[in-house]
Design a protein around this motif. Structure first.
Motif: not given
Length: 49
Positions: A18-29, A33-36, A42-43
């Motif tokens: 599944v695609l999970l939102p993540f952040s690195f000095k950016e908007d969380v959404f 990134k795929c969990s597998e 990128q949005k």
């Protein structure tokens, strides 16, 4: 990591994770990134600063 409630979209590349939102000095959404397989989506495109 299983998405038991179905709130996250399935990965279009591997169709297993599944695609999970993540952040690195950016908007969380901004990035997902795929969990597998680790495929990243990128949005929106980067803008000129």
């Amino acid at each position: 990591m299983a998405d038991e409630n179905g709130i996250f979209p399935k990965c279009t590349k591997c169709d297993k994770g599944v695609l999970l939102p993540f952040s690195f000095k950016e908007d969380v959404f901004e990035k997902w990134k795929c969990s597998e397989c680790g495929h990243t989506i990128q949005k929106r495109e980067d803008r000129d600063r």
